[in-house]
Design an enzyme around this catalytic site. Structure first.
Site, short mmCIF file in Angstrom:
data_model
loop_
_atom_site.label_atom_id
_atom_site.label_comp_id
_atom_site.label_asym_id
_atom_site.label_seq_id
_atom_site.Cartn_x
_atom_site.Cartn_y
_atom_site.Cartn_z
CG ASP A 102 64.52 34.25 67.60
OD1 ASP A 102 65.25 33.85 66.68
OD2 ASP A 102 63.54 33.61 68.04
N1 URA Z 1 64.19 29.12 69.78
C1 URA Z 1 63.54 30.26 69.42
O1 URA Z 1 62.39 30.24 69.06
N2 URA Z 1 64.23 31.42 69.49
C2 URA Z 1 65.50 31.53 69.92
O2 URA Z 1 66.06 32.63 69.99
C3 URA Z 1 66.16 30.33 70.29
C4 URA Z 1 65.48 29.14 70.21
#
Ligand code: URA
Length: 233
Positions: A102
């Protein structure tokens, strides 16, 4: 592959511009011999402005992603490709992120132009472990590790339970979690299901491959041995 196409596929310039580069004598062998459009030379022997070329197709690299960058080729905000040489976005085959982190997550992001390898890492049945360090808005309540390990946790708006995941307590508000799937916002949603909220999330390893001291915002190519580490657990 013909020289013009080879250089263009590496993203250095369009085919038209590469023809001009050849006319200008910018493509040579290591000993300075100037290449023409018709010359065939091994990839590793070619120099552009005296510099060796980027690796041929089949490259794999790791980036230590900082906060604020998206794993996208076209986003109105900052994108991870801004942290790589500009020409990597123009390569054919394309250099693509292996799974996603993310925008507000940090850490180990793999990128490759090897579609088969990408699939091998991300396919659900591959079960490649990914390890994250998280800090949480509220203290852990002690039940999370058992909940995540149970193999029965079903995330909101999903119908199938998550595969068992391992969680280790690092502090009152912090934990290390290893998951073998890559569902949408998985780690954040797991802690939400446990009544908490992830404030920061850092991927520290894929398989047994870690960042090994690579600074935030920096990248490097992986060796063959490191690619094997992705599949080790
Ligand atoms: N899980 C999440 O919630 N975000 C990420 O970036 C990777 C795994």
């Amino acid at each position: 592959m013909r020289l013009v196409k080879l250089i263009a596929n590496l993203g250095y310039a369009s085919q038209k511009e590469v023809r001009r580069m050849i006319r200008d004598g910018r493509l040579t062998l290591a000993d300075g011999t100037v290449l023409t459009q018709e010359t065939s030379a091994a990839h590793q022997d070619i120099r552009l402005d005296g510099e060796p070329l980027d690796p041929p197709a089949g490259l794999v690299l790791m980036l230590n992603k900082p906060v604020g960058y998206t794993c996208s080729t076209s986003d109105p905000g900052r994108i991870v490709y801004e942290l790589l040489p500009e020409r990597f976005l123009q390569r054919s085959p394309v250099v693509a992120p292996v799974g996603r982190l993310d925008r507000d997550s940090t850490g180990l992001l793999l990128l490759t132009d090897d579609g088969k390898l990408l699939h091998r890492i991300t396919a659900p049945r591959s079960h490649v472990p990914k390890t994250y360090d998280v800090t949480l808005a509220r203290p852990l309540d002690g039940g999370e590790a058992a909940l995540f390990a149970s193999g029965t946790l079903i995330l909101r708006s999903e119908t199938t339970p998550l595969a068992p995941a391992r969680m280790e307590v690092l502090g009152p508000n912090s934990a290390r979690i290893t998951i073998v799937e890559g569902r949408y916002h998985q780690v954040k949603r797991m802690f939400a299901a446990a009544g908490n909220h992830v404030e920061s999330l850092h991927r520290s390893a894929v398989g047994t491959l870690g960042l090994g001291g690579l600074d935030s915002g920096k990248w490097r190519f992986l060796s063959d041995a490191e690619i094997k580490d992705i599949f080790a657990s």
